[in-house]
Design a protein around this motif. Structure first.
Motif, PDB file in Angstrom:
ATOM      1  N   ASN A  73     -32.042  13.909 -24.679  1.00 20.66           N
ATOM      2  CA  ASN A  73     -32.512  13.636 -26.127  1.00 20.66           C
ATOM      3  C   ASN A  73     -33.137  14.960 -26.627  1.00 20.66           C
ATOM      4  O   ASN A  73     -33.327  15.146 -27.899  1.00 20.66           O
ATOM      5  CB  ASN A  73     -33.340  12.560 -26.216  1.00 20.66           C
ATOM      6  N   CYS A  74     -33.650  15.910 -26.073  1.00 17.60           N
ATOM      7  CA  CYS A  74     -34.646  17.061 -26.297  1.00 17.60           C
ATOM      8  C   CYS A  74     -34.110  18.438 -26.134  1.00 17.60           C
ATOM      9  O   CYS A  74     -34.352  19.467 -26.580  1.00 17.60           O
ATOM     10  CB  CYS A  74     -36.034  16.727 -25.884  1.00 17.60           C
ATOM     11  N   MET A 108     -40.212  13.169 -33.641  1.00 17.85           N
ATOM     12  CA  MET A 108     -39.143  13.635 -32.578  1.00 17.85           C
ATOM     13  C   MET A 108     -38.331  12.734 -32.006  1.00 17.85           C
ATOM     14  O   MET A 108     -39.031  11.477 -31.710  1.00 17.85           O
ATOM     15  CB  MET A 108     -39.831  14.673 -31.659  1.00 17.85           C
ATOM     16  N   PRO A 109     -36.949  12.807 -31.786  1.00 15.39           N
ATOM     17  CA  PRO A 109     -36.061  14.054 -32.063  1.00 15.39           C
ATOM     18  C   PRO A 109     -36.068  13.953 -33.675  1.00 15.39           C
ATOM     19  O   PRO A 109     -35.807  12.832 -34.419  1.00 15.39           O
ATOM     20  CB  PRO A 109     -35.026  13.709 -31.261  1.00 15.39           C
TER      21      PRO A 109
END
Length: 275
Positions: A73-74, A108-109
Motif C-alpha cells: 500500500n505504501c 495516508m495513503p
C-alpha cells in the motif's frame, strides 16, 4: 546415694543423645533447601524466558505483517525500503507515532497528489495500523505512540491555553477552529480530533506543522494543550453564537451584512411610510 547419682547421670546422657542432631540430618536439610530454592528459580526463569520469547515472537510477527502491508500500500511512493522516492519522502526515523497519525486519520495513503493530504475514513484496522507502525519503528528510532496517561485530558487547562496561544493559535486559531495557509494549504480544525492524534501531530509535525519535541513542549505540556482543546469542546461559547470561532472576520462580516442590511431596511420602510 550411689544409685541415685548413677540414675541422674543416665537420664542426662539419654537427654543429650535425644537432643543431638546427627550429621546426616543437617546435610539432608541443606539438600532439601537447595533443591527447593533451585527448583523455584528454574521455574521462574523458564516462565520469564517463555514470556519474553512469546513477546519477541509476537513483535517480530507484527513487524513482518507491517512490512507486507507497507509493500502493498505504501511502497509505490515511499520505496520498498521506505527510503523515499520522487513521489514520497523517506519514512526512516519518522517513528510509530507518524504512521499512527497519518494512517489512523486516513491521510495516508493519499488518494491523489495535492498540496496537502486530506483527512478521510481510514482504510485499515487498528491492528493493521499497529503492524505498519511497528515495521517503520523497527527501521530507525523515532517518536513513539504516546502513553495513555498523557491522553486523559486531566491536565492544567490554564497552562494548556497559554501554550496553545503561544505555539499553535497563529495557524489553528485561538479556539482551534483552523485557518488558511499559503499555496492551497490549511491548518485543520481541532474539534473532535482524538487526543492521541493531537499528541502525535505535535510530536511528528505533519504537513506544514513544526515538530514540537520534548525539549520544546514536554509530554506534560502536550497533555495540558490536549486538556485545553477538550475543554473548548465541552464548554460552549459564553458569548452566544460563535460564528465558526473565526474571530473578527466572521463577526465583522455578520455586522456588515445583517447590521447594515437592517439599517437600510428600516430606512426604506420609514421612507415608504412617509409617502
Amino acid at each position: 546415694m550411689f544409685s541415685r547419682s548413677s540414675s541422674s547421670q543416665g537420664t542426662a546422657a539419654v537427654s543429650k543423645k535425644r537432643g543431638r542432631r546427627g550429621p546426616l540430618a543437617t546435610a539432608s536439610l541443606i539438600l532439601v533447601g537447595l533443591l527447593t530454592t533451585g527448583g523455584a528459580y528454574a521455574l521462574f526463569s523458564s516462565t520469564a524466558s517463555a514470556d519474553e520469547s512469546s513477546t519477541a515472537a509476537a513483535s517480530q510477527q507484527s513487524i513482518d505483517e507491517g512490512q507486507k502491508l507497507f509493500a502493498s500500500n505504501c511502497a509505490t511512493c515511499h520505496g520498498m525500503s521506505a527510503d523515499g522516492s520522487a513521489d514520497g519522502p523517506s519514512l526512516i526515523g519518522v517513528g510509530a507515532a507518524s504512521v499512527d497519525f497519518q494512517v489512523g486519520t486516513g491521510r495516508m495513503p493519499m488518494a491523489v497528489n495535492g498540496p496537502q493530504a486530506q483527512q478521510k475514513p481510514t482504510q485499515f484496522s487498528e491492528s493493521q495500523i499497529a503492524d505498519m507502525a511497528a515495521y517503520i519503528a523497527s527501521l530507525a528510532p523515532g517518536p513513539a505512540i504516546p502513553d495513555e496517561k498523557y491522553l486523559k485530558a486531566d491536565g492544567d487547562t490554564t497552562n494548556g491555553a497559554e501554550l496553545f496561544r503561544i505555539n499553535c493559535a497563529m495557524c489553528h486559531n485561538v479556539a482551534g477552529a483552523g485557518g488558511a495557509l499559503t499555496e492551497g494549504k490549511f491548518a485543520p480544525a481541532l474539534k473532535g480530533v482524538e487526543s492521541k492524534h493531537i499528541y502525535e501531530a505535535m510530536a511528528t509535525g505533519p504537513q506544514n506543522m513544526p515538530v514540537f519535541n520534548d525539549l520544546n513542549l514536554s509530554p506534560q505540556d502536550k497533555a495540558d494543550i490536549i486538556t485545553y482543546l477538550k475543554y473548548l469542546e465541552k464548554n460552549p461559547s459564553p458569548g452566544g453564537f460563535e460564528l465558526g470561532s473565526l474571530g473578527p472576520v466572521s463577526e465583522g462580516l455578520f455586522i456588515w451584512i445583517f447590521g447594515l442590511g437592517a439599517i437600510v431596511a428600516i430606512t426604506v420602510w420609514l421612507t415608504a411610510r412617509s409617502n
